[in-house]
Scaffold this active site. Structure first.
Site, PDB file in Angstrom:
ATOM      1  CG  ASP A 145      -2.069  -1.232   1.859  1.00  0.00           C
ATOM      2  OD1 ASP A 145      -2.389  -2.255   0.041  1.00  0.00           O
ATOM      3  OD2 ASP A 145      -2.617  -1.521   2.056  1.00  0.00           O
ATOM      4  CG  HIS A 204       0.845  17.829  -1.431  1.00  0.00           C
ATOM      5  ND1 HIS A 204       0.861  18.354  -2.815  1.00  0.00           N
ATOM      6  CD2 HIS A 204      -1.039  18.344  -1.899  1.00  0.00           C
ATOM      7  CE1 HIS A 204       0.260  19.351  -2.886  1.00  0.00           C
ATOM      8  NE2 HIS A 204      -0.920  19.328  -2.619  1.00  0.00           N
ATOM      9  CG  ASP A 223       4.479  14.122  -1.555  1.00  0.00           C
ATOM     10  OD1 ASP A 223       3.839  15.412  -0.988  1.00  0.00           O
ATOM     11  OD2 ASP A 223       5.504  14.873  -2.489  1.00  0.00           O
ATOM     12  CG  HIS A 235       3.407  23.152  -2.942  1.00  0.00           C
ATOM     13  ND1 HIS A 235       3.938  23.259  -4.291  1.00  0.00           N
ATOM     14  CD2 HIS A 235       2.688  22.688  -2.723  1.00  0.00           C
ATOM     15  CE1 HIS A 235       4.065  21.568  -4.218  1.00  0.00           C
ATOM     16  NE2 HIS A 235       3.208  21.347  -3.636  1.00  0.00           N
ATOM     17  CG  ASP A 245       7.123  19.200  -1.568  1.00  0.00           C
ATOM     18  OD1 ASP A 245       7.764  18.840  -1.913  1.00  0.00           O
ATOM     19  OD2 ASP A 245       6.028  18.912  -2.398  1.00  0.00           O
ATOM     20  CG  ASP A 287      10.935  20.997  -4.257  1.00  0.00           C
ATOM     21  OD1 ASP A 287      11.367  20.113  -5.117  1.00  0.00           O
ATOM     22  OD2 ASP A 287       9.850  21.175  -4.476  1.00  0.00           O
ATOM     23  CG  HIS A 298      -0.393  21.014 -14.198  1.00  0.00           C
ATOM     24  ND1 HIS A 298      -1.014  21.216 -13.139  1.00  0.00           N
ATOM     25  CD2 HIS A 298       0.445  20.334 -14.351  1.00  0.00           C
ATOM     26  CE1 HIS A 298       0.302  20.650 -12.417  1.00  0.00           C
ATOM     27  NE2 HIS A 298       0.788  20.040 -12.468  1.00  0.00           N
ATOM     28  CB  SER A 316       4.989  22.301 -11.635  1.00  0.00           C
ATOM     29  OG  SER A 316       6.141  20.662 -10.691  1.00  0.00           O
ATOM     30  CG  HIS A 364       7.616  20.627  -6.951  1.00  0.00           C
ATOM     31  ND1 HIS A 364       7.947  20.311  -5.469  1.00  0.00           N
ATOM     32  CD2 HIS A 364       6.392  19.724  -7.736  1.00  0.00           C
ATOM     33  CE1 HIS A 364       6.789  19.763  -4.986  1.00  0.00           C
ATOM     34  NE2 HIS A 364       6.227  18.305  -5.956  1.00  0.00           N
ATOM     35  CG  ASP A 372       0.319  -5.652   1.960  1.00  0.00           C
ATOM     36  OD1 ASP A 372      -1.230  -5.503   1.428  1.00  0.00           O
ATOM     37  OD2 ASP A 372       0.530  -6.951   1.446  1.00  0.00           O
TER      38      ASP A 372
END
Lengths: 578, 578
Positions: free
Chosen positions: A71, A96, A98, A164, A186, A217, A386, A388, A390, A466
């Site tokens: 997962d 986010h 991450d 961001h 970020d 970053d 779009h 980004s 970053h 998992d």
């Protein structure tokens, strides 16, 4: 795919030194990245001075081709657990996954320390915590740009706002006895219509305070030029939407809350009602509206059940699943499984996101099916819809020139991306000998005008989630999954009389993922004969060694199957002695 | 990932008609694509008029995430086998595997018909044929641009040269009673330094002959602008090489023979010896030199064993493996397994190729490891050192404007790519109602000024090659491989007394890819208890139904494991009755 863990002996330009715990070392600051330096994701790092520790971010990483069935991958906290009483603060830079995704798996194990973050991030992590059982109530302290917090006798935090794709993204200055360590989260620069970056004054102010190390970053470090202005994206989206006669179906990440707010705002101005498809996007929009980050009238948002009540030109559907994820909103629509939404000719499908490496094929299949069903498709390579989140090369250089850091430490991204980011820093004035490329688990010690990567390391290998267990999917299990996926397996069950060693019945054979047994009866018969021969060669009435017999079967049946089929299934012999 | 096979009912703009075999239909040409229209790869199509059939290309496709363990996917020839005596010719447009790779698997099954192709392609397919057993000797007839061949009473072929990344790439005009069908192979336009395309006169000449249908490469149909000139690539490579002091290691596809020739030529001029690493590249360079397509002095090429005899600045290594393939040359170098070549600081690593979608992560790992070992990396996003072999939008429009075809049929590429290619054609003057988007297995019938997609289809589903067998990896086996990869499996072996139904010994359990059993003895114990309970509930002394018992175990053990671990391994019960 290969592992990226090879470490050559002759690694250059890295001052590596063994630091013995001495009086001198007591005055050094330790920087320990646990994740995010050899991948995109799983960001977590801690900074330590004597008995004061601050953690920055606690993210997870999505699984890879190399980790089937997993997962998430989370940071390894073995080195933190013994000194959890020293953890004074966890800084979460933004909402986010991450950067926040590993919280429910980790926070309880390190004593549930106080979390410093902004409003939106708090709302999102608290909401997510509700989905887990046996996790502590989070202890969140709200901060905002400009706030300072003393977390011990030596360490102080100062927060600052960065641009961001989600509101409330926060950079942090960790003020230590050896100098200021600046972590930009970020970030990117956002530009006004004249091409001047907004809020560069904040960066200037930080630069004037003096910067020991800039942790930067690297996600877009290879991308030349400056970021596309979010104003350009907004303008292009507005122009595109105005021209569309049919329904607009727009897919993006549910985490791009800033963009979602802009899009809803444009829709409202154009008289379109907005229906939201996908649980995570619904949740995030709800949270952002509650906190005032998305400002649209209540009657602009309608349930998807009501889209048939409006004319096509008055409908916009926002959906998750822009990456072709099999369980997300757009996939349900495209595969015809959505109860309220079906694609039909005249629909305009807008992708306002980039394709994450590894998802190209899923996105291709998605576009094919949308096109087959008659949708017109608009995406970034056709028009700038779009931007980004970053910083690109010119953004990074601008910030480096303004901060004038003594040392540069690239974070977020694979090794090569970070090496390229060092080139950006060097071009912006950081001396070549002052860039530092660490790996996950490296320990660096910082003194005044000193940044040394020691040869000490802490555990930083993958912890895989998992199902229920944390970290119990080991290398062996993963290796087996990969082998099974390649050529399948065959189980051979031999029943022997314990006393005589005689085979009691015809050997049972089951197989999955190898060949379709029903169509290969002849091969099956030959395997059975082979097994009987192997068993009969074992001298009678002597003590049976089941392990020896099993290894004979594994080798000889494996070899036989390979000559017959050129495949190498996993052969699993079972000997049952009665 | 989802399948891209969904077919909506309301598919528009396609004139679909049932054609009954009548006198009228005898005068129609049938066009049947077997592969290449819903993927990149597996290109094969046939064109049929009465009892005359010509096949164009016979390629394979590389496996996908969805087809674990598969070597190749080849076209389905079920519809050709019954009429193999009608096959008059196979045209091979060029020596790339997506156009020639399936020959050894197919050619014998369709009666080994004559193959028309150019010299280099012949050399490569004949060399490959040697690697297979039980394949016929190929019957190859050499043609070149301008040649015409009458293959029956009605069909005639005319060949013409096109620019691609391999020499001897051939387009073909199939001259039929209803008009000329023009197939451009994989192609691009190549431009001179003034930006004028070479050889447009060939296209003009074909246009003047009248074109019924233009079958056009769609690989780069989404890419705006004109192709980068190979002159630019050559110039940039030469300038780059001149600046490099250390060794140059250059990775590209072994099939880009034109580029390889240019690179070796530049190396020779700069006084560098060239060592070639990778079997396929060695073979191709050898073949191309034999035929005079690569012209360098014999002593320019040295064995890799001799690179240590020269100074770094006099060495260039050409290698396969630019996509991070695990078994290719570059991977062996980077992982330290190559006997003669190790990366060291000062090496310049040049990637003169693009990353194929799906390979991004492998290439990232490759770059990380190269950077760790001290190599400096040059790739296309930094400098134009690669040009694709496929026409971009302006190339396509130029050709369409020059050919002035009546109908436009995009080939090579996924559905959406081909829909976009239709836009290119429409912008270049093809009437909107005259573009035709077929799927693999569709049958189109062509009359004078007519191109109708019928509702007849021929089998075109995947034929998968894995090991020795052709096509014997079915959906069931693949599905099992995918399931095994996700959560692994557990085999439960229960030994029962046939007469009493009593469990004779402790159930045996083996498991792979699920959890590590040694660390989960407690769970194992509970599973055993569970199994004993299930068996004991079966009324004694009544006829045992092993299938019923197995399904009980599958359900109940599966359910139990899911509550305990949140995972769903494949549960495989075996009942042994003694």
């Amino acid at each position: 795919m290969m592992s990226s863990k090879i470490k050559p002996e002759g690694q250059t330009s890295k001052p590596v030194k063994k630091i013995k715990p001495t009086k001198e070392s007591e005055n050094l600051v330790r920087v320990v990245p646990l994740g995010g330096l050899e991948e995109v994701g799983r960001n977590m790092m801690y900074i330590e001075y004597r008995d004061e520790i601050v953690i920055i971010d606690m993210g997870f990483q999505f699984p890879e081709e190399e980790t089937p069935g997993i997962d998430y991958i989370i940071p390894n906290i073995d080195s933190l657990i013994p000194k959890k009483q020293n953890i004074r603060a966890v800084v979460l830079t933004h909402a986010h996954f991450d950067h926040i995704g590993a919280i429910p798996y980790i926070i309880g194990k390190i004593g549930n320390p106080p979390i410093y973050t902004q409003k939106l991030t708090r709302a999102i992590i608290e909401k997510r915590q509700e989905e887990f059982v046996n996790v502590p109530k989070l202890n969140v302290k709200i901060v905002k740009g400009g706030d300072t917090v003393k977390i011990g006798n030596f360490l102080e935090l100062e927060f600052f706002e960065v641009a961001h794709t989600v509101p409330d993204t926060t950079g942090v200055i960790v003020k230590t006895p050896v100098g200021n360590l600046v972590y930009f989260a970020d970030f990117r620069l956002d530009y006004d219509e004249a091409g001047k970056p907004y809020n560069l004054d904040v960066v200037e102010r930080i630069g004037k305070m003096g910067v020991h190390t800039f942790m930067c970053d690297s996600t877009n470090a290879e991308k030349p030029g400056a970021s596309i202005s979010e104003r350009t994206v907004e303008k292009n989206l507005a122009e595109l939407f105005e021209k569309i006669e049919g329904r607009i179906i727009l897919a993006t990440f549910s985490s791009m809350i800033t963009r979602l707010g802009e899009i809803m705002h444009i829709a409202e101005k154009l008289g379109r009602k907005v229906a939201v498809n996908g649980r995570s996007m619904k949740n995030n929009i709800q949270i952002a509206r509650n906190l005032g980050y998305i400002k649209v009238a209540d009657d602009t948002i309608i349930p998807v059940e009501e889209i048939h009540k409006y004319r096509d030109r008055n409908i916009m559907i926002l959906t998750t699943g822009a990456q072709g994820e099999s369980n997300a909103g757009l996939m349900r629509i495209v595969s015809g499984e959505h109860r309220q939404i079906q694609i039909r000719p005249g629909d305009a499908m807008v992708f306002s996101s980039s394709v994450i490496p590894g998802n190209e094929r899923s996105v291709q299949a998605l576009k094919d099916n949308l096109a087959r069903q008659g949708a017109q498709i608009f995406h970034t390579s056709v028009i700038d819809i779009h931007a980004s989140g970053h910083a690109t090369q010119e953004d990074i250089k601008t910030v480096v020139r303004t901060l004038k850091p003594e040392f540069f430490m690239p974070v977020h991204g694979h090794y090569y991306m970070r090496v390229v980011n060092c080139q950006n820093a060097i071009q912006a004035g950081v001396p070549k000998e002052n860039v530092r490329v660490l790996d996950n688990g490296n320990v660096a010690v910082l003194g005044k005008k000193q940044f040394t990567i020691t040869d000490e390391t802490v555990p930083a290998h993958y912890v895989m989630i998992d199902g229920l267990g944390v970290g119990d999917v080991g290398e062996v299990v993963l290796r087996d999954r990969k082998m099974l996926a390649q050529e399948g397996m065959i189980v051979i069950i031999v029943t022997l009389d314990r006393k005589t060693g005689r085979v009691l019945k015809n050997p049972d054979i089951i197989s999955r993922g190898f060949i379709y047994l029903k169509d290969n009866q002849e091969l099956l018969k030959e395997v059975r004969t082979k097994i009987r021969n192997i068993c009969s060669r074992v001298p009678k009435k002597q003590t049976m060694d089941a392990d020896y017999l099993k290894s004979l079967m594994r080798d000889q049946v494996g070899q036989f199957l390979h000559t017959q089929t050129y495949r190498r299934p996993m052969v699993l012999p079972v000997v049952i002695e009665i």
